[in-house]
Design an enzyme around this catalytic site. Structure first.
Site, mmCIF file in Angstrom:
data_model
loop_
_atom_site.group_PDB
_atom_site.id
_atom_site.type_symbol
_atom_site.label_atom_id
_atom_site.label_comp_id
_atom_site.label_asym_id
_atom_site.label_seq_id
_atom_site.Cartn_x
_atom_site.Cartn_y
_atom_site.Cartn_z
ATOM 1 N N ASP A 31 0.836 -1.198 0.000
ATOM 2 C CA ASP A 31 0.000 0.000 0.000
ATOM 3 C C ASP A 31 0.872 1.249 0.000
ATOM 4 O OD1 ASP A 31 -2.051 -1.713 0.135
ATOM 5 O OD2 ASP A 31 -2.798 -1.079 2.114
ATOM 6 N N GLU A 33 4.003 1.680 -1.156
ATOM 7 C CA GLU A 33 4.594 1.948 -2.475
ATOM 8 C C GLU A 33 3.568 2.543 -3.433
ATOM 9 O OE1 GLU A 33 7.647 -1.198 -4.092
ATOM 10 O OE2 GLU A 33 6.308 -2.097 -2.598
ATOM 11 N N PHE A 34 2.364 1.971 -3.364
ATOM 12 C CA PHE A 34 1.292 2.464 -4.233
ATOM 13 C C PHE A 34 1.031 3.945 -3.967
ATOM 14 C CE2 PHE A 34 -3.075 3.365 -5.431
ATOM 15 C CZ PHE A 34 -3.211 2.714 -6.652
ATOM 16 N N ASP A 35 0.924 4.296 -2.677
ATOM 17 C CA ASP A 35 0.642 5.681 -2.318
ATOM 18 C C ASP A 35 1.737 6.633 -2.776
ATOM 19 O OD1 ASP A 35 -1.758 5.100 -1.282
ATOM 20 O OD2 ASP A 35 -1.090 4.976 0.813
ATOM 21 N N LEU A 81 -36.117 -9.898 -14.335
ATOM 22 C CA LEU A 81 -35.995 -11.334 -14.597
ATOM 23 C C LEU A 81 -37.215 -12.051 -14.039
ATOM 24 C CD1 LEU A 81 -32.293 -11.952 -13.480
ATOM 25 C CD2 LEU A 81 -33.154 -12.148 -15.816
ATOM 26 N N GLU A 110 -25.186 -18.406 -13.539
ATOM 27 C CA GLU A 110 -24.413 -17.372 -12.856
ATOM 28 C C GLU A 110 -25.038 -17.121 -11.500
ATOM 29 O OE1 GLU A 110 -24.306 -13.830 -15.316
ATOM 30 O OE2 GLU A 110 -24.205 -15.110 -17.085
ATOM 31 N N LYS A 112 -26.696 -14.695 -8.749
ATOM 32 C CA LYS A 112 -27.479 -13.464 -8.822
ATOM 33 C C LYS A 112 -26.980 -12.542 -7.705
ATOM 34 C CE LYS A 112 -32.216 -11.909 -9.477
ATOM 35 N NZ LYS A 112 -32.379 -10.860 -8.492
ATOM 36 N N ASP A 114 -26.702 -9.429 -5.348
ATOM 37 C CA ASP A 114 -27.754 -8.624 -4.759
ATOM 38 C C ASP A 114 -27.264 -7.214 -4.477
ATOM 39 O OD1 ASP A 114 -30.290 -8.306 -3.988
ATOM 40 O OD2 ASP A 114 -30.082 -9.262 -2.031
ATOM 41 N N ARG A 133 -30.462 1.501 -13.412
ATOM 42 C CA ARG A 133 -31.550 0.852 -14.135
ATOM 43 C C ARG A 133 -32.785 1.749 -14.194
ATOM 44 N NH1 ARG A 133 -34.197 -5.096 -13.181
ATOM 45 N NH2 ARG A 133 -35.447 -4.224 -11.517
ATOM 46 N N GLU A 169 -23.753 -5.297 -11.645
ATOM 47 C CA GLU A 169 -24.378 -5.016 -10.366
ATOM 48 C C GLU A 169 -23.354 -4.336 -9.463
ATOM 49 O OE1 GLU A 169 -27.488 -6.133 -10.488
ATOM 50 O OE2 GLU A 169 -28.194 -6.133 -8.405
ATOM 51 N N TYR A 221 -22.052 -8.864 -15.890
ATOM 52 C CA TYR A 221 -22.642 -10.111 -16.383
ATOM 53 C C TYR A 221 -23.232 -10.085 -17.784
ATOM 54 C CZ TYR A 221 -26.681 -7.701 -14.372
ATOM 55 O OH TYR A 221 -27.609 -6.769 -14.040
ATOM 56 N N LYS A 308 -34.603 -18.375 -7.216
ATOM 57 C CA LYS A 308 -34.417 -17.744 -5.913
ATOM 58 C C LYS A 308 -34.166 -18.806 -4.854
ATOM 59 C CE LYS A 308 -34.989 -13.332 -6.765
ATOM 60 N NZ LYS A 308 -36.006 -12.421 -6.336
ATOM 61 N N CYS A 402 -66.590 -0.320 4.429
ATOM 62 C CA CYS A 402 -65.344 0.309 4.001
ATOM 63 C C CYS A 402 -64.710 1.075 5.168
ATOM 64 C CB CYS A 402 -65.623 1.264 2.848
ATOM 65 S SG CYS A 402 -64.163 2.178 2.344
ATOM 66 N N CYS A 405 -65.006 5.003 4.166
ATOM 67 C CA CYS A 405 -66.253 5.746 3.954
ATOM 68 C C CYS A 405 -67.454 5.008 4.507
ATOM 69 C CB CYS A 405 -66.447 6.040 2.473
ATOM 70 S SG CYS A 405 -66.835 4.574 1.507
ATOM 71 N N CYS A 420 -65.204 -1.669 -2.249
ATOM 72 C CA CYS A 420 -66.062 -0.593 -1.778
ATOM 73 C C CYS A 420 -66.719 -0.001 -3.023
ATOM 74 C CB CYS A 420 -65.245 0.484 -1.072
ATOM 75 S SG CYS A 420 -66.197 1.978 -0.825
ATOM 76 N N CYS A 426 -65.508 7.798 -2.070
ATOM 77 C CA CYS A 426 -64.545 7.162 -1.182
ATOM 78 C C CYS A 426 -63.160 7.744 -1.499
ATOM 79 C CB CYS A 426 -64.597 5.656 -1.439
ATOM 80 S SG CYS A 426 -63.521 4.699 -0.376
HETATM 81 P P1 AMP Z 1 -35.191 -8.562 -10.365
HETATM 82 O O1 AMP Z 1 -34.757 -7.171 -9.958
HETATM 83 O O2 AMP Z 1 -35.503 -9.459 -9.208
HETATM 84 O O3 AMP Z 1 -36.212 -8.555 -11.446
HETATM 85 O O4 AMP Z 1 -33.907 -9.239 -10.994
HETATM 86 C C1 AMP Z 1 -33.290 -8.665 -12.081
HETATM 87 C C2 AMP Z 1 -31.983 -8.079 -11.648
HETATM 88 O O5 AMP Z 1 -31.083 -9.057 -11.192
HETATM 89 C C3 AMP Z 1 -31.261 -7.447 -12.775
HETATM 90 O O6 AMP Z 1 -31.743 -6.170 -13.048
HETATM 91 C C4 AMP Z 1 -29.858 -7.401 -12.265
HETATM 92 O O7 AMP Z 1 -29.641 -6.187 -11.611
HETATM 93 C C5 AMP Z 1 -29.803 -8.483 -11.225
HETATM 94 N N1 AMP Z 1 -28.756 -9.492 -11.447
HETATM 95 C C6 AMP Z 1 -27.887 -9.894 -10.504
HETATM 96 N N2 AMP Z 1 -27.053 -10.811 -10.972
HETATM 97 C C7 AMP Z 1 -27.366 -11.027 -12.266
HETATM 98 C C8 AMP Z 1 -26.851 -11.865 -13.290
HETATM 99 N N3 AMP Z 1 -25.831 -12.712 -13.086
HETATM 100 N N4 AMP Z 1 -27.436 -11.804 -14.504
HETATM 101 C C9 AMP Z 1 -28.476 -10.972 -14.725
HETATM 102 N N5 AMP Z 1 -29.011 -10.157 -13.799
HETATM 103 C C10 AMP Z 1 -28.463 -10.167 -12.571
HETATM 104 ZN ZN ZN Z 2 -65.049 3.351 0.629
#
Ligand code: AMP
Ligand code: ZN
Length: 664
Positions: A31, A33-35, A81, A110, A112, A114, A133, A169, A221, A308, A402, A405, A420, A426
């Site tokens: 680190d 040297e990099f700096d 998806l 692949e 997914k 998050d 997106r 992502e 991806y 999932k 309701c 109302c 309703c 309403c």
């Molecule tokens: P969803 O938001 O549940 O409809 O899932 C779609 C989202 O999954 C996409 O918009 C991507 O942002 C995300 N995602 C994560 N990993 C992957 C992957 N390997 N391939 C495609 N989409 C991915």
């Molecule tokens: Zn109502």
């Protein structure tokens, strides 16, 4: 050595170190040297500003401040998806694919990731733009922030295509997330909830140097472009890696759904050892040509499927049940829960769907219930923990009136939800209808938001959407948080909606079951609102794809004198109540009654364009050949078994040229 060369060499060297460290996860320099090298470069750049380069490694620390993120339309839409939860779901998906694709199919599996999705645009090997997106059609330009993420290459290596987009992502690895939180707690600040929200929140920070401090990563991806030089998704991933992107090595090829499932099972356990969070697996048809053949639904590609991992569950106490009224009058029961941590967020509410659901699970206030969080935003209750049912849990009696109302609720035969019926009196219905009317896909009224609509209704200034056009500045100025400028913008926005075409007006007025697509169908079929008002239920059912349910709902809507009066008022305000002549000119009935299957590669138009042309000219497009198919619009490289099927069923093949002659 000349200065320019020295600066360039230093940049190149630092870039390589960055790549090794942030993309390949190993480094061969300390680190310190990099700096030292980075400082040296900074000094040189300061002394010789003529060699400024926006992609210099020194600029990774950010500094640029963005007040308002520019909205940018995606060149290729960013789809969502479809989700699956079992091996059965995956087999069903494969069956659907097999109806369209003949021959062998290979899949890429692949993980997914998050986080928050991002689209990066490169031209001539340089990053030129990064867009979130957003709603899939357009997103926010967050380039300054993305440039601070070290695993995003600002300049590419190897043989890169001249112009392309790459999707990925933005994620926050768990370790980094924990560190950030430790620091926050030390500083007396509230901890962040989960890595995913923190990652997506980071993209919209105004000060890019704040983003630079966060240990974000970008995992890629998907490549998008017209001349990528690859034929499969897997090759695309490899190409991306060669260009310097961070593409996780977990991606594997699979030749069958069973092999896909092995991958799923493996990662269901192994994912807990990954440095970042994953909520599933994404399975994609490998061959890009087959992908194109499969195409997209209105929301997601047909060639990909998310699997999932089984959702986490917790048990908590149900404190009360409340009832919400939607814009159509539909009642949704909501469970108010004892707050509980679930999959990284605190859950306080869960949807109970309808009376049947409550009845079926015998859900009672004071019960302990199991809550699960799947892909949905609102978690759901999946069962009651009967062994812990307290004595004071009395059987739930669904409301009869309701909550807003007090009108007696109705439940139509065969429908799950109560309604309703107090359409005009309403308030959540009145507000909801106007909010729908002004929404982006409907009248897209800029300068007027959902909350302002509620204010307008509550102040008694509007009771239906036609009233919007009579609003004056003096009337709205006294409203909460309304300034001169915003009042003006509201009036301008309302006025501008007079240009919105008939098909969208038809969607906006809020006839039950008439969504965007149906509104379009009806608009083109009836051409003006009077013809639609005059249509009987039988007439309506004759229209392609209009069933009983929609037909009844349309007749019902126009049988209300109030609605007719509202429409007449809209007419008085010059709202588009008939189809424009340009729209009509681009359409014909030349292909009325004909059903097409489009297959292969074409020269003059893309497959999507051809499908649109068929529909614009009154024809129908389906995905597989049957005895009902009139023509197969056949391009180059059409599959041999498709050809065989067409011959067997005596369906004629039509060339691209002949097709254009047909609609001329
Ligand atoms: P969803 O938001 O549940 O409809 O899932 C779609 C989202 O999954 C996409 O918009 C991507 O942002 C995300 N995602 C994560 N990993 C992957 C992957 N390997 N391939 C495609 N989409 C991915
Ligand atoms: Zn109502």
């Amino acid at each position: 050595m000349n200065i320019k060369q020295e600066i360039q060499d230093l940049r190149e060297e630092l870039r390589t170190h960055n790549y090794n460290y942030y993309v390949l996860d190993h480094s061969n320099i300390s680190d310190y040297e990099f700096d030292v090298k980075l400082k040296k470069l900074q000094e040189l750049e300061q002394k010789y500003p003529e060699y400024y380069d926006e992609n210099s490694p020194t600029l990774r620390v950010g500094g640029e401040v963005t007040k308002n993120f520019e909205t940018i339309a995606h060149e290729h839409r960013m789809y969502s998806l479809d989700n699956s939860y079992s091996l059965e779901d995956l087999r069903d998906w494969e069956k659907r694919i097999r109806k369209i694709i003949e021959g062998e199919i290979e899949y890429v599996c692949e993980l997914k990731y998050d986080g928050a999705s991002i689209s990066l645009s490169y031209e001539n090997g340089r990053l030129i733009r990064a867009v979130t997106r957003g709603d899939g059609v357009q997103g926010d330009q967050v380039t300054a922030n993305i440039k601070t993420i070290k695993s995003v290459p600002l300049e590419l290596k190897g043989n890169y295509p001249l112009k392309f987009d790459i999707r990925g992502e933005i994620i926050l690895p768990i370790e980094g997330f924990k560190k950030m939180n430790e620091e926050r707690i030390t500083n007396g600040e509230e901890a962040y909830r989960n890595p995913r929200n923190t990652a997506s929140g980071s993209l919209k920070l105004q000060d890019s140097s704040e983003v630079a401090k966060r240990p974000l990563e970008c995992l890629l991806y998907n490549l998008k472009g017209s001349a990528l030089g690859v034929e499969t998704q897997f090759e695309g991933l490899e190409l991306a890696r060669e260009m310097g992107f961070k593409v996780p090595q977990a991606a594997k090829l699979a030749t069958s759904i069973d092999a896909v499932f092995e991958f799923v099972n493996y990662w269901d356990k192994a994912r807990h050892n990954l440095p970042y969070e994953t909520d599933g697996v994404v399975i994609k048809v490998n061959n890009l040509f087959q992908q194109e053949e499969l195409g997209y639904t209105s929301k997601a590609p047909r060639w990909a499927m998310a699997y999932k991992f089984k959702a986490e569950q917790v048990s908590t106490k149900l404190n009360t049940i409340s009832y919400q009224v939607g814009r159509t009058g539909a009642i949704t029961p909501v469970a108010n829960l004892e707050p509980v941590e679930l999959a990284g967020t605190t859950v306080k509410r869960a949807s109970l769907h309808n009376a049947d659901q409550i009845e079926k699970l015998d859900i009672r206030v004071n019960d302990f219930v199991f809550v699960e969080k799947g892909g949905e935003i609102i978690p759901k209750i999946i069962a009651v923990n009967l062994s812990e049912r307290p004595l004071n849990a009395i059987k739930t009696k669904y409301i009869a009136n309701c909550p807003e109302c007090d009108t007696v609720l109705v439940r139509i035969e065969g429908e799950a939800k109560h309604y309703c019926p107090n359409y005009n009196g309403c308030s959540p219905q009145i507000i909801g209808r106007i909010q729908h009317y002004i929404s982006r896909k409907a009248m897209d009224i800029e300068g007027l938001g959902g909350e302002t609509v509620a204010l307008l209704v509550n102040a008694g200034l509007v009771t239906n959407y036609a009233d919007l056009y009579a609003l004056t500045k003096d009337q709205i100025l006294p409203l909460e948080r309304m300034a001169e400028k915003s009042a003006e913008n509201l009036i301008i926005g309302v006025k501008a909606s007079k240009q919105i075409p008939f098909e969208r007006v038809l969607f906006a007025i809020g006839i039950r079951f008439v969504g965007e697509t149906v509104a379009k169908k009806l608009a083109y079929h009836y051409k003006n609102i009077q013809a639609l008002i005059n249509a009987t239920k039988d007439d309506l059912e004759q229209v392609d794809e209009i069933g009983v349910k929609i037909a009844e709902s349309v007749v019902d809507f126009f049988s209300s004198q109030d609605n007719i009066e509202t429409i007449e008022r809209l007419r008085g305000y010059d709202i588009q109540l008939e189809i424009s002549t340009e729209m009509l000119a681009s359409r014909s009935d030349k292909l009325q009654g004909l059903a097409f299957v489009v297959s292969g590669v074409f020269e003059k138009a893309s497959r999507t364009e051809l499908k649109k042309l068929i529909e614009d000219n009154g024809g129908k497009v389906s995905s597989s050949i049957s005895s009902k198919t009139s023509y197969v619009l056949a391009g180059d490289k059409m599959g041999p078994s498709k050809k065989e099927k067409a011959e067997k069923l005596k369906v004629s093949l039509l060339s691209e040229d002949d097709f254009f002659k047909l609609i001329q």
